[in-house]
Design a protein around this motif. Sequence first.
Motif, PDB file in Angstrom:
ATOM      1  N   LEU A  74      47.859 -13.720 -47.875  1.00 43.39           N
ATOM      2  CA  LEU A  74      48.863 -12.871 -48.511  1.00 43.39           C
ATOM      3  C   LEU A  74      48.225 -11.805 -49.395  1.00 43.39           C
ATOM      4  CD1 LEU A  74      51.629 -15.485 -49.391  1.00 43.39           C
ATOM      5  CD2 LEU A  74      51.720 -13.685 -47.655  1.00 43.39           C
ATOM      6  N   ALA A  75      47.095 -12.126 -49.987  1.00 42.28           N
ATOM      7  CA  ALA A  75      46.400 -11.168 -50.859  1.00 42.28           C
ATOM      8  C   ALA A  75      45.863  -9.967 -50.083  1.00 42.28           C
ATOM      9  CB  ALA A  75      45.278 -11.873 -51.607  1.00 42.28           C
ATOM     10  N   THR A  76      45.755 -10.085 -48.763  1.00 38.63           N
ATOM     11  CA  THR A  76      45.250  -8.980 -47.947  1.00 38.63           C
ATOM     12  C   THR A  76      46.343  -7.980 -47.582  1.00 38.63           C
ATOM     13  OG1 THR A  76      45.591 -10.062 -45.797  1.00 38.63           O
ATOM     14  CG2 THR A  76      43.486 -10.495 -46.937  1.00 38.63           C
ATOM     15  N   LEU A  77      47.590  -8.290 -47.916  1.00 38.76           N
ATOM     16  CA  LEU A  77      48.720  -7.435 -47.555  1.00 38.76           C
ATOM     17  C   LEU A  77      49.190  -6.612 -48.746  1.00 38.76           C
ATOM     18  CD1 LEU A  77      50.843  -9.966 -45.486  1.00 38.76           C
ATOM     19  CD2 LEU A  77      49.137  -8.321 -44.654  1.00 38.76           C
ATOM     20  N   LYS A  78      49.615  -5.382 -48.477  1.00 43.43           N
ATOM     21  CA  LYS A  78      50.105  -4.500 -49.529  1.00 43.43           C
ATOM     22  C   LYS A  78      51.636  -4.428 -49.487  1.00 43.43           C
ATOM     23  CE  LYS A  78      49.515  -0.069 -51.631  1.00 43.43           C
ATOM     24  NZ  LYS A  78      50.096   1.199 -51.463  1.00 43.43           N
ATOM     25  N   ASP A  79      52.246  -4.813 -50.583  1.00 51.68           N
ATOM     26  CA  ASP A  79      53.697  -4.684 -50.791  1.00 51.68           C
ATOM     27  C   ASP A  79      54.570  -5.615 -49.945  1.00 51.68           C
ATOM     28  OD1 ASP A  79      53.267  -2.710 -52.739  1.00 51.68           O
ATOM     29  OD2 ASP A  79      53.258  -1.128 -51.214  1.00 51.68           O
ATOM     30  N   TRP A  80      53.985  -6.565 -49.244  1.00 48.25           N
ATOM     31  CA  TRP A  80      54.769  -7.576 -48.552  1.00 48.25           C
ATOM     32  C   TRP A  80      55.137  -8.645 -49.578  1.00 48.25           C
ATOM     33  CZ3 TRP A  80      56.469  -7.577 -43.497  1.00 48.25           C
ATOM     34  CH2 TRP A  80      55.974  -6.551 -42.679  1.00 48.25           C
ATOM     35  N   LYS A  81      56.391  -9.081 -49.566  1.00 47.77           N
ATOM     36  CA  LYS A  81      56.892 -10.068 -50.530  1.00 47.77           C
ATOM     37  C   LYS A  81      57.345 -11.325 -49.804  1.00 47.77           C
ATOM     38  CE  LYS A  81      56.902  -6.833 -53.768  1.00 47.77           C
ATOM     39  NZ  LYS A  81      55.642  -6.519 -54.332  1.00 47.77           N
ATOM     40  N   GLU A  82      57.195 -12.446 -50.476  1.00 50.67           N
ATOM     41  CA  GLU A  82      57.716 -13.693 -49.918  1.00 50.67           C
ATOM     42  C   GLU A  82      59.238 -13.667 -50.015  1.00 50.67           C
ATOM     43  OE1 GLU A  82      55.281 -17.345 -50.422  1.00 50.67           O
ATOM     44  OE2 GLU A  82      54.308 -16.143 -51.985  1.00 50.67           O
ATOM     45  N   VAL A  83      59.896 -14.203 -49.014  1.00 51.21           N
ATOM     46  CA  VAL A  83      61.357 -14.231 -48.962  1.00 51.21           C
ATOM     47  C   VAL A  83      61.841 -15.489 -49.680  1.00 51.21           C
ATOM     48  CG1 VAL A  83      63.375 -14.332 -47.447  1.00 51.21           C
ATOM     49  CG2 VAL A  83      61.362 -13.006 -46.752  1.00 51.21           C
ATOM     50  N   PRO A  84      62.658 -15.332 -50.720  1.00 51.01           N
ATOM     51  CA  PRO A  84      63.173 -16.515 -51.430  1.00 51.01           C
ATOM     52  C   PRO A  84      63.954 -17.432 -50.486  1.00 51.01           C
ATOM     53  CG  PRO A  84      63.640 -14.510 -52.674  1.00 51.01           C
ATOM     54  CD  PRO A  84      63.129 -14.081 -51.321  1.00 51.01           C
ATOM     55  N   GLY A  85      63.644 -18.727 -50.543  1.00 55.01           N
ATOM     56  CA  GLY A  85      64.365 -19.706 -49.741  1.00 55.01           C
ATOM     57  C   GLY A  85      63.916 -19.819 -48.295  1.00 55.01           C
ATOM     58  N   ARG A  86      62.890 -19.040 -47.912  1.00 50.03           N
ATOM     59  CA  ARG A  86      62.373 -19.076 -46.538  1.00 50.03           C
ATOM     60  C   ARG A  86      60.859 -19.018 -46.578  1.00 50.03           C
ATOM     61  NH1 ARG A  86      64.431 -14.854 -42.280  1.00 50.03           N
ATOM     62  NH2 ARG A  86      63.133 -16.188 -40.996  1.00 50.03           N
ATOM     63  N   ASP A  87      60.233 -19.556 -45.572  1.00 51.83           N
ATOM     64  CA  ASP A  87      58.786 -19.433 -45.441  1.00 51.83           C
ATOM     65  C   ASP A  87      58.518 -18.205 -44.591  1.00 51.83           C
ATOM     66  OD1 ASP A  87      56.112 -19.838 -45.612  1.00 51.83           O
ATOM     67  OD2 ASP A  87      56.076 -21.696 -44.454  1.00 51.83           O
ATOM     68  N   ALA A  88      58.665 -17.030 -45.223  1.00 49.69           N
ATOM     69  CA  ALA A  88      58.577 -15.757 -44.524  1.00 49.69           C
ATOM     70  C   ALA A  88      58.168 -14.678 -45.520  1.00 49.69           C
ATOM     71  CB  ALA A  88      59.938 -15.406 -43.909  1.00 49.69           C
ATOM     72  N   ILE A  89      57.777 -13.520 -44.984  1.00 48.16           N
ATOM     73  CA  ILE A  89      57.476 -12.354 -45.809  1.00 48.16           C
ATOM     74  C   ILE A  89      58.334 -11.190 -45.342  1.00 48.16           C
ATOM     75  CG2 ILE A  89      55.146 -13.027 -46.500  1.00 48.16           C
ATOM     76  CD1 ILE A  89      54.036 -11.289 -44.208  1.00 48.16           C
ATOM     77  N   GLN A  90      58.555 -10.229 -46.243  1.00 42.38           N
ATOM     78  CA  GLN A  90      59.383  -9.074 -45.884  1.00 42.38           C
ATOM     79  C   GLN A  90      58.846  -7.829 -46.564  1.00 42.38           C
ATOM     80  OE1 GLN A  90      61.937  -6.984 -47.451  1.00 42.38           O
ATOM     81  NE2 GLN A  90      61.216  -7.567 -49.483  1.00 42.38           N
TER      82      GLN A  90
END
Length: 95
Positions: free
Chosen positions: A14-30
């Motif tokens: 996750l530290a390698t990505l810029k401006d991607w956020k974890e989705v609350p309540g899901r195991d996902a990024i957005q």
Amino acid sequence: MTDKLTGDARKTALATLKDWKEVPGRDAIQKSFKFADFNAAWGFMTRVALAAEKADHHPEWSNVYNRVEIVLSTHDAGGLSEKDIVLAKVIDAAA
């Protein structure tokens, strides 16, 4: 089957990505993207669609005029995987 990212491997990825956020309540990024107009947004989506099809890993997304919202999660892994990290980087490059 793809393995789910957990622990330090997840944090590092996750530290390698810029401006991607974890989705609350899901195991996902957005991430949200904004373009000059609909044509630019559609062109971006086309580039991403071709790369996603080649990788056999497809985003969840929506488009309204010049905005594109993308969520990534690997369904067969039950959450975030290395496939999502790789596709996120491809998406950022396409933007």
